[in-house]
Design an enzyme around this catalytic site. Structure first.
Site, PDB file in Angstrom:
ATOM      1  N   ASN A   1      -3.247   6.143   6.314  1.00 18.49           N
ATOM      2  CA  ASN A   1      -3.970   6.902   7.351  1.00 18.49           C
ATOM      3  C   ASN A   1      -4.768   5.942   8.252  1.00 18.49           C
ATOM      4  O   ASN A   1      -4.629   4.718   8.159  1.00 18.49           O
ATOM      5  CB  ASN A   1      -4.844   7.983   6.700  1.00 18.49           C
ATOM      6  CG  ASN A   1      -5.962   7.388   5.845  1.00 18.49           C
ATOM      7  OD1 ASN A   1      -6.252   6.192   5.915  1.00 18.49           O
ATOM      8  ND2 ASN A   1      -6.590   8.218   5.036  1.00 18.49           N
TER       9      ASN A   1
ATOM     10  N   GLU B   1       7.423   6.274  16.796  1.00 17.95           N
ATOM     11  CA  GLU B   1       7.899   5.746  15.501  1.00 17.95           C
ATOM     12  C   GLU B   1       9.362   6.151  15.262  1.00 17.95           C
ATOM     13  O   GLU B   1      10.194   5.331  14.891  1.00 17.95           O
ATOM     14  CB  GLU B   1       7.006   6.315  14.390  1.00 17.95           C
ATOM     15  CG  GLU B   1       7.412   5.876  13.003  1.00 17.95           C
ATOM     16  CD  GLU B   1       6.664   6.631  11.912  1.00 17.95           C
ATOM     17  OE1 GLU B   1       5.962   7.630  12.201  1.00 17.95           O
ATOM     18  OE2 GLU B   1       6.788   6.222  10.749  1.00 17.95           O
ATOM     19  N   HIS B   2       9.655   7.442  15.469  1.00 20.20           N
ATOM     20  CA  HIS B   2      11.029   7.936  15.291  1.00 20.20           C
ATOM     21  C   HIS B   2      11.493   8.601  16.580  1.00 20.20           C
ATOM     22  O   HIS B   2      10.751   9.398  17.157  1.00 20.20           O
ATOM     23  CB  HIS B   2      11.106   9.034  14.224  1.00 20.20           C
ATOM     24  CG  HIS B   2      10.489   8.666  12.918  1.00 20.20           C
ATOM     25  ND1 HIS B   2       9.247   9.123  12.518  1.00 20.20           N
ATOM     26  CD2 HIS B   2      10.945   7.900  11.901  1.00 20.20           C
ATOM     27  CE1 HIS B   2       8.972   8.647  11.309  1.00 20.20           C
ATOM     28  NE2 HIS B   2       9.975   7.891  10.917  1.00 20.20           N
TER      29      HIS B   2
ATOM     30  N   ASP C   1      13.657   9.151   5.826  1.00 21.18           N
ATOM     31  CA  ASP C   1      12.449   9.033   4.998  1.00 21.18           C
ATOM     32  C   ASP C   1      12.813   8.704   3.557  1.00 21.18           C
ATOM     33  O   ASP C   1      12.025   8.080   2.842  1.00 21.18           O
ATOM     34  CB  ASP C   1      11.669  10.351   4.989  1.00 21.18           C
ATOM     35  CG  ASP C   1      10.834  10.540   6.242  1.00 21.18           C
ATOM     36  OD1 ASP C   1      10.672   9.582   7.005  1.00 21.18           O
ATOM     37  OD2 ASP C   1      10.336  11.671   6.446  1.00 21.18           O
TER      38      ASP C   1
ATOM     39  N   GLN D   1     -10.870   0.168   1.116  1.00 16.58           N
ATOM     40  CA  GLN D   1     -11.332  -0.674  -0.014  1.00 16.58           C
ATOM     41  C   GLN D   1     -10.162  -1.320  -0.740  1.00 16.58           C
ATOM     42  O   GLN D   1     -10.270  -2.445  -1.235  1.00 16.58           O
ATOM     43  CB  GLN D   1     -12.254   0.111  -0.966  1.00 16.58           C
ATOM     44  CG  GLN D   1     -11.670   1.335  -1.628  1.00 16.58           C
ATOM     45  CD  GLN D   1     -11.760   2.574  -0.742  1.00 16.58           C
ATOM     46  OE1 GLN D   1     -11.973   2.488   0.467  1.00 16.58           O
ATOM     47  NE2 GLN D   1     -11.574   3.737  -1.338  1.00 16.58           N
TER      48      GLN D   1
ATOM     49  N   HIS E   1      -1.320 -39.825  19.409  1.00 17.02           N
ATOM     50  CA  HIS E   1       0.017 -39.234  19.295  1.00 17.02           C
ATOM     51  C   HIS E   1       1.072 -40.217  19.800  1.00 17.02           C
ATOM     52  O   HIS E   1       2.084 -40.483  19.151  1.00 17.02           O
ATOM     53  CB  HIS E   1       0.126 -37.930  20.113  1.00 17.02           C
ATOM     54  CG  HIS E   1      -0.565 -36.759  19.504  1.00 17.02           C
ATOM     55  ND1 HIS E   1      -1.908 -36.727  19.276  1.00 17.02           N
ATOM     56  CD2 HIS E   1      -0.086 -35.564  19.088  1.00 17.02           C
ATOM     57  CE1 HIS E   1      -2.244 -35.567  18.747  1.00 17.02           C
ATOM     58  NE2 HIS E   1      -1.140 -34.837  18.620  1.00 17.02           N
TER      59      HIS E   1
ATOM     60  N   HIS F   1       2.758  15.852   7.893  1.00 20.18           N
ATOM     61  CA  HIS F   1       2.137  14.661   7.305  1.00 20.18           C
ATOM     62  C   HIS F   1       0.613  14.685   7.444  1.00 20.18           C
ATOM     63  O   HIS F   1      -0.079  13.931   6.772  1.00 20.18           O
ATOM     64  CB  HIS F   1       2.679  13.388   7.952  1.00 20.18           C
ATOM     65  CG  HIS F   1       3.958  12.915   7.330  1.00 20.18           C
ATOM     66  ND1 HIS F   1       4.022  12.461   6.045  1.00 20.18           N
ATOM     67  CD2 HIS F   1       5.219  12.850   7.816  1.00 20.18           C
ATOM     68  CE1 HIS F   1       5.270  12.122   5.757  1.00 20.18           C
ATOM     69  NE2 HIS F   1       6.015  12.356   6.813  1.00 20.18           N
TER      70      HIS F   1
ATOM     71  N   GLU G   1      -1.398 -35.558  28.028  1.00 22.82           N
ATOM     72  CA  GLU G   1      -2.333 -34.744  27.239  1.00 22.82           C
ATOM     73  C   GLU G   1      -3.547 -35.568  26.816  1.00 22.82           C
ATOM     74  O   GLU G   1      -4.433 -35.072  26.114  1.00 22.82           O
ATOM     75  CB  GLU G   1      -1.620 -34.176  25.991  1.00 22.82           C
ATOM     76  CG  GLU G   1      -0.613 -33.091  26.351  1.00 22.82           C
ATOM     77  CD  GLU G   1      -0.050 -32.344  25.135  1.00 22.82           C
ATOM     78  OE1 GLU G   1      -0.290 -32.779  23.990  1.00 22.82           O
ATOM     79  OE2 GLU G   1       0.629 -31.329  25.360  1.00 22.82           O
TER      80      GLU G   1
ATOM     81  N   GLN H   1       7.423  16.163  10.697  1.00 20.09           N
ATOM     82  CA  GLN H   1       6.398  15.127  10.945  1.00 20.09           C
ATOM     83  C   GLN H   1       5.012  15.738  10.947  1.00 20.09           C
ATOM     84  O   GLN H   1       4.075  15.157  10.401  1.00 20.09           O
ATOM     85  CB  GLN H   1       6.614  14.432  12.296  1.00 20.09           C
ATOM     86  CG  GLN H   1       7.803  13.528  12.357  1.00 20.09           C
ATOM     87  CD  GLN H   1       7.915  12.612  11.155  1.00 20.09           C
ATOM     88  OE1 GLN H   1       7.004  11.841  10.864  1.00 20.09           O
ATOM     89  NE2 GLN H   1       9.021  12.686  10.459  1.00 20.09           N
TER      90      GLN H   1
ATOM     91  N   SER I   1       2.269   9.556  11.117  1.00 10.52           N
ATOM     92  CA  SER I   1       3.674   9.655  11.527  1.00 10.52           C
ATOM     93  C   SER I   1       3.875  10.330  12.889  1.00 10.52           C
ATOM     94  O   SER I   1       3.071  11.144  13.320  1.00 10.52           O
ATOM     95  CB  SER I   1       4.441  10.467  10.493  1.00 10.52           C
ATOM     96  OG  SER I   1       4.338   9.832   9.270  1.00 10.52           O
TER      97      SER I   1
ATOM     98  N   TYR J   1       0.845  -1.186   0.000  1.00 12.77           N
ATOM     99  CA  TYR J   1       0.000   0.000   0.000  1.00 12.77           C
ATOM    100  C   TYR J   1       0.881   1.237   0.000  1.00 12.77           C
ATOM    101  O   TYR J   1       1.750   1.392   0.862  1.00 12.77           O
ATOM    102  CB  TYR J   1      -0.923   0.026   1.231  1.00 12.77           C
ATOM    103  CG  TYR J   1      -1.903   1.175   1.114  1.00 12.77           C
ATOM    104  CD1 TYR J   1      -3.091   1.017   0.406  1.00 12.77           C
ATOM    105  CD2 TYR J   1      -1.595   2.430   1.624  1.00 12.77           C
ATOM    106  CE1 TYR J   1      -3.971   2.083   0.236  1.00 12.77           C
ATOM    107  CE2 TYR J   1      -2.472   3.498   1.459  1.00 12.77           C
ATOM    108  CZ  TYR J   1      -3.653   3.322   0.767  1.00 12.77           C
ATOM    109  OH  TYR J   1      -4.510   4.377   0.578  1.00 12.77           O
TER     110      TYR J   1
END
Ligand SMILES: NC(=O)c1ccc[n+]([C@@H]2O[C@H](COP(=O)([O-])OP(=O)(O)OC[C@H]3O[C@@H](n4cnc5c(N)ncnc54)[C@H](O)[C@@H]3O)[C@@H](O)[C@H]2O)c1
Ligand SMILES: N[C@H](CO)Cc1c[nH]c[nH+]1
Ligand SMILES: [Zn+2]
Length: 430
Positions: free
Chosen positions: A214, A327-328, A361, A191, A420, A262, A415, A259, A237, A130
């Protein structure tokens, strides 16, 4: 105004906890909308994908337009000026070189009993990458997704990218061309994630969906997990800058703005041991924001989710950074290495005054698809391993089976799984 917090104030802990809870990537509303979109795509396939795309991206496509043709890709890529192509090629080559070092090795050995044990790595067959494209377009995200997938050896890479108002940034298609991606769909949002995960008449389903986006994209990835694999939640971000008095307030402000621009949900936080730096950065933010083309977007992010926190020591800054798990994390001090071992939860760490996050980036070589919304506590940035899976290999000889049978049959017994136990003991009675 961004939040101003001082760790010496008695109400600090409560206000800090409120800040931790402020950035939610998924509200009930978004969850419900996304669940509806996924159900619709599952039920009506291409028809739903086209209808939703036309609604959210203000387009007027038909099913025949969902995929870019080879001619469209070539024509758009040809529009891209040579210096931009060269910059993308530099980024591509650096990302490739770094990610090649992440390729795992198969490992097979025989232990003292004669049991063969091993781990074998193979690529995922088909992935959907994506590439976000609502408010800004991200040719760099094409490379960050596609290059590790190719290094891993994925044989089919399908890319989805929205084209708001029917416009595609030709650089996105040029980046795809450089990365060798030919299957590209002009769809975005939940979608697109649903179409990749469940498949439609036009879009064959994939095994894994990766990439940032997003809140709708991040929520859709959460909801399709299980039907397909996902890399992580890479949503709006974030940056957390840890700075002491050696930091340049103008540089710190520039990084916080990078940032914030964004858009919706982006978060910039400064944690500093120097109250004078805190004031200087706040003033700089105002000055630099007023010069920024995306001022309205960045100012909104800074005012709604931004924060400046003063602390008493760099150790305390590291503790707060670990609780935020951004994240950063930028370490704007003269000796960043001293703090690195103390930062345990971060998508990526940027060292010193000369490593702005934006270099990561684009061309640093490390990946910019990184965990957000505190998920760096348990997740990592996108890499080659996200496009591979590990299969374990086990082999016994008659001797090693006989040696391991007794404890195995004992565990099968407790068990209550006689079948088994028998499948082991039957081999010992020859
Ligand atoms: N964490 C990372 O690694 C990383 C990397 C790059 C970008 N990002 C983030 O990616 C995000 C990109 O967001 P974007 O919006 O520009 O592009 P996007 O492609 O993620 O989202 C655009 C799509 O969202 C859907 N959408 C928009 N409004 C909707 C609504 N009301 N209902 C249902 N669906 C709706 C539409 O389908 C649209 O095509 C930013 O938050 C940015 O910070 C993160
Ligand atoms: N900072 C984003 C990751 O959170 C990635 C990006 C791409 N282009 C610009 N920035
Ligand atoms: Zn960025």
């Amino acid at each position: 105004m961004p939040l101003r917090l001082d760790s010496a104030q008695p109400d600090f802990e409560q206000r800090f906890v409120d800040l931790l809870g402020a950035k939610r990537e998924s509200s009930k509303d978004v969850n419900d909308v996304v669940a509806g979109i996924i159900a619709d795509v599952r039920a009506r396939g291409d028809e739903a994908v086209v209808e939703l795309t036309n609604k959210f991206d203000r387009t007027s496509f038909t099913t025949a337009d969902i995929a870019f043709t080879a001619e469209e890709i070539a024509a758009a890529a040809a529009e891209v000026p040579a210096h931009v192509r060269a910059a993308l090629q530099t980024a591509h080559d650096r990302i490739k070189s770094h990610h090649e070092k992440q390729k795992p090795q198969d490992h097979v050995y025989t232990d003292a009993l004669g049991v063969t044990l091993g781990s074998r790595w193979t690529a995922v067959d088909a992935v959907g990458i994506y590439v976000p494209g609502g408010l800004a377009s991200y040719p760099s995200s094409v490379l960050m997704n596609a290059v590790p997938a190719r290094v891993a050896g994925v044989s089919r890479i399908a890319m989805a990218v929205p084209t708001p108002d029917g416009e595609i940034n030709p650089t996105v298609l040029a980046a795809a061309q450089i990365a060798g991606i030919t299957e590209i769909y002009r769809i975005g949002g939940a979608q697109a994630v649903a179409a990749l995960a469940y498949g439609t008449a036009t879009i064959p389903r994939v095994d894994k969906v990766t990439g940032p986006g997003n809140a709708y994209v991040a929520t859709a990835k959460r909801q399709v997990f299980g039907q397909v694999g996902i890399d992580m939640i890479a949503g709006p971000s974030e940056v957390l800058v840890i700075a002491d008095s050696s930091a340049n307030p103008a540089w710190v402000a520039a990084d916080l703005i990078a940032q914030a621009e964004h858009g919706a949900g982006a978060q910039s936080i400064l944690v500093t041991t120097d109250p004078r730096l805190a004031d200087a950065v706040e003033a700089e933010m105002d000055r630099q924001l007023s010069l920024l083309p995306k001022q309205a977007i960045a100012r909104q992010g800074w005012n709604e989710l931004g924060a400046i926190i003063t602390v008493t020591s760099l150790d305390q800054a590291a503790d707060l950074a670990n609780r935020i798990a951004s994240e950063h994390v930028e370490i704007a001090t003269d000796d960043p290495q001293a703090l690195v071992p103390k930062i345990r939860h971060a998508g990526a760490i940027f060292l010193g005054h000369h490593t702005p996050e934006a270099i990561g980036d684009y061309v640093g070589g490390s990946n910019h698809v990184l965990p957000t919304a505190r998920s760096a506590r348990f997740a990592s940035g996108l890499g080659v391993l996200d496009f591979m899976k590990r299969t374990s290999i086990l082999g016994c000889t008659p001797f090693s089976l006989a040696a391991l049978a007794e404890p195995a049959v004992t565990i099968a017994g407790v068990e209550d799984l006689d079948g088994h136990g028998r499948s082991i003991s039957i081999r010992l009675n020859r």
